[in-house]
Design an enzyme around this catalytic site. Sequence first.
Site, PDB file in Angstrom:
ATOM      1  N   ASN A   9      -7.843  25.640 -20.377  1.00  0.00           N
ATOM      2  CA  ASN A   9      -7.201  24.336 -20.494  1.00  0.00           C
ATOM      3  C   ASN A   9      -8.315  23.289 -20.503  1.00  0.00           C
ATOM      4  OD1 ASN A   9      -5.788  21.973 -20.168  1.00  0.00           O
ATOM      5  ND2 ASN A   9      -4.981  22.457 -18.131  1.00  0.00           N
ATOM      6  N   LYS A  11      -8.166  20.199 -21.052  1.00  0.00           N
ATOM      7  CA  LYS A  11      -7.705  18.880 -20.582  1.00  0.00           C
ATOM      8  C   LYS A  11      -8.192  17.776 -21.540  1.00  0.00           C
ATOM      9  CE  LYS A  11      -7.321  20.774 -16.003  1.00  0.00           C
ATOM     10  NZ  LYS A  11      -7.310  20.578 -14.563  1.00  0.00           N
ATOM     11  N   HIS A  98       2.299  21.340 -16.075  1.00  0.00           N
ATOM     12  CA  HIS A  98       1.017  21.257 -15.343  1.00  0.00           C
ATOM     13  C   HIS A  98       1.119  20.143 -14.293  1.00  0.00           C
ATOM     14  CE1 HIS A  98      -3.182  20.557 -14.429  1.00  0.00           C
ATOM     15  NE2 HIS A  98      -3.408  21.786 -14.862  1.00  0.00           N
ATOM     16  N   GLU A 100      -0.840  17.865 -13.448  1.00  0.00           N
ATOM     17  CA  GLU A 100      -1.332  16.526 -13.817  1.00  0.00           C
ATOM     18  C   GLU A 100      -0.238  15.693 -14.509  1.00  0.00           C
ATOM     19  OE1 GLU A 100      -5.041  17.939 -15.425  1.00  0.00           O
ATOM     20  OE2 GLU A 100      -5.775  18.286 -13.401  1.00  0.00           O
ATOM     21  N   GLU A 185      -0.491  27.565  -9.834  1.00  0.00           N
ATOM     22  CA  GLU A 185      -1.612  26.647  -9.681  1.00  0.00           C
ATOM     23  C   GLU A 185      -1.413  25.787  -8.441  1.00  0.00           C
ATOM     24  OE1 GLU A 185      -3.923  26.292 -13.592  1.00  0.00           O
ATOM     25  OE2 GLU A 185      -2.671  24.538 -13.348  1.00  0.00           O
ATOM     26  N   GLY A 191      -9.472  21.647  -9.773  1.00  0.00           N
ATOM     27  CA  GLY A 191     -10.617  20.751  -9.949  1.00  0.00           C
ATOM     28  C   GLY A 191     -11.352  20.432  -8.658  1.00  0.00           C
ATOM     29  N   SER A 231      -9.698  26.272  -9.880  1.00  0.00           N
ATOM     30  CA  SER A 231     -11.109  26.541  -9.577  1.00  0.00           C
ATOM     31  C   SER A 231     -11.518  27.996  -9.838  1.00  0.00           C
ATOM     32  CB  SER A 231     -11.438  26.128  -8.137  1.00  0.00           C
ATOM     33  OG  SER A 231     -11.253  24.732  -7.977  1.00  0.00           O
ATOM     34  N   GLY A 253     -12.018  23.541 -15.595  1.00  0.00           N
ATOM     35  CA  GLY A 253     -13.435  23.172 -15.693  1.00  0.00           C
ATOM     36  C   GLY A 253     -14.327  24.244 -16.303  1.00  0.00           C
TER      37      GLY A 253
HETATM   38  P1  PGA Z   1      -9.668  23.953 -12.720  1.00  0.00           P
HETATM   39  O1  PGA Z   1      -8.285  23.569 -13.430  1.00  0.00           O
HETATM   40  O2  PGA Z   1     -10.019  25.352 -13.168  1.00  0.00           O
HETATM   41  O3  PGA Z   1     -10.655  22.921 -13.196  1.00  0.00           O
HETATM   42  O4  PGA Z   1      -9.428  23.896 -11.243  1.00  0.00           O
HETATM   43  C1  PGA Z   1      -7.265  24.505 -13.613  1.00  0.00           C
HETATM   44  C2  PGA Z   1      -6.068  23.862 -14.290  1.00  0.00           C
HETATM   45  O5  PGA Z   1      -5.782  22.697 -14.019  1.00  0.00           O
HETATM   46  O6  PGA Z   1      -5.379  24.484 -15.140  1.00  0.00           O
END
Ligand code: PGA
Length: 268
Positions: A9, A11, A98, A100, A185, A191, A231, A253
């Site tokens: 992803n 983003k 998601h 976010e 998640e 993140g 993460s 990330g």
């Molecule tokens: P992250 O994000 O690996 O940066 O923690 C995962 C996600 O939001 O799908």
Amino acid sequence: MRTRIIAGNWKMNGTLAESEALVTGLLARLESVSSSRATEVVVCPPFTALSSVSRLIAGSAIRLGAQDMFWKARGAYTGQISALMLDEIGCAYVIVGHSEPRGRFGVPDPDFDEQILAYFGDTDAVINRKVLAAFDAGLTPILCVGETLAERLQNDTDSVVTGQLFLCLKGISAEQAETLVIAYEPVWAIGTGEVCDTEEAERVCGLIRETVARLFGDRAGDAVRVLYGGSVKPENARQLLARPNIDGALVGGASLKAADFAAIVAAG
Ligand code: PGA
């Protein structure tokens, strides 16, 4: 046996040139990657890069996903993108729900007050419409669920996750549930560099599978693919992916570096 999925992803990262460089690097690296079981690799670039990434991965084993969608097929919905448009451009998957766009951030932004947070307003009812519309258009939803730190500290993890599943999956058929991908998640792990303990991630992924079985039958429970996200890095991927109820990873990330993402694919 369920086919593993490693989905990246990206983003809101990647100009056209950066997205093309990333996927080109990935294509070169994945040629030499062999994992212990069949693995589907999915990249989810921003909308603006979907078309060019789609062209670059044509004929390869990498599949395309979008990061979100609107549930109506067409009409006066300024700024929205429909499942039909994503299908046409070559997407096989779409991330929905998601944290976010739900307005639940692993790393809170001090700039986002209540009023601003309302912009990120995806509710379970909205996400349910997106799930149904994705299936209707022939896309496979990657439905994200997960609790915030406050919910975890109140011992509400299980009720939050099962509640989200119940509401977001309303009205789908057992056959659709069999093809579904669900990503666990935990919001506090997104993140933040704080990965969920492997046994706990396995437990919640198992709970998700049981819930799907309860709602749609044992066949769907066996077939649904449950990913862990939050993460995930080359250093922790092997341990997570070794657990029986974790069928893959949704990577944020670390999916922005071709070497790291390829290492996560290889960890399977
Ligand atoms: P992250 O994000 O690996 O940066 O923690 C995962 C996600 O939001 O799908």
